[in-house]
Design an enzyme around this catalytic site. Sequence first.
Site, PDB file in Angstrom:
ATOM      1  N   GLY A   1       0.812  -1.213   0.000  1.00 38.13           N
ATOM      2  CA  GLY A   1       0.000   0.000   0.000  1.00 38.13           C
ATOM      3  C   GLY A   1       0.846   1.264   0.000  1.00 38.13           C
ATOM      4  N   SER A   2       0.357   2.287   0.704  1.00 39.65           N
ATOM      5  CA  SER A   2       0.998   3.605   0.651  1.00 39.65           C
ATOM      6  C   SER A   2       2.375   3.636   1.299  1.00 39.65           C
ATOM      7  CB  SER A   2       0.093   4.648   1.309  1.00 39.65           C
ATOM      8  OG  SER A   2      -1.041   4.899   0.503  1.00 39.65           O
ATOM      9  N   THR A   3       2.713   2.634   2.095  1.00 35.76           N
ATOM     10  CA  THR A   3       4.057   2.624   2.682  1.00 35.76           C
ATOM     11  C   THR A   3       5.124   2.543   1.593  1.00 35.76           C
ATOM     12  OG1 THR A   3       3.998   0.211   2.961  1.00 35.76           O
ATOM     13  CG2 THR A   3       3.261   1.556   4.817  1.00 35.76           C
TER      14      THR A   3
END
Length: 276
Positions: free
Chosen positions: A186-188
Amino acid sequence: MVYIGYFNIVESKDIINSPYNPRLDSMADRVVRGSILDKDGNVLASTETAEDGSEYRSYPYGSLYAHVVGYSSQGKSGLESTENFELLTSNAFFLEKLSNEFRDEKNIGDNVVTTLDTSLQQASYNALGDNKGAVVILEPTTGKILTMLSKPDFDPNTVEQNWDALNSDPDSSLLNRAIQGQYAPGSTFKIVTALEYIREHADYDSYVYTCNGSITSDGVTIPCAGGQVHGTVSLADSFAYSCNSSFCNIGLSLDISGYRDTAGDLLFNKALPGND
């Protein structure tokens, strides 16, 4: 000789811990399995003696530590598995061990002290509620694991009685979603994307993008969270807002080989230091 040395120094612990190693059974016959403790000394798992003299493992916190501590019946999981050799090893004073041998009594196995924080574990457990998922909390400066939680969970005290039901559970309650679930980062992963963009563009501070709430490429539309429109954003803004459309735009412009190398520099798909 080289192979024997490698086997004894590098591979010995894995071989000893193997469930196929009959030596573990002989160790369990001579040693009372040690306890597993949290960072403050609270007992997470211990060996108790039943009225008939048989030994069993007790888990005072029940399902709270089900996955990370694991179970020790119907096989082993969690710390009960990875620290099996240590729990069955006794470093008691040699005279005490000698005395126990003469009296035909078992030695007490070593305890395993973890970095787990019960107050944080309980807070995470409550926050996750009845949702499926996982929570992991690390101490940033050391990497110590303070919390590892997965749901749905189970009671390690009753694994043997409920084994068939647990194995057929459609929600896979035995699965430790914190380390065994395969999920997109995801956004990590925007950290990696941003770093590669900076490496490729010395003038990264001049990056400008207009976010309209989504981006479409090759017939696939990626929206920003909640369809939020971020407007005109810089690289720093894109990162601060976690703007999906801007980062998709950045990702599409990157050199794929360099992108892969940057991920490798951050140890993706590589063994962590100290675990070689």
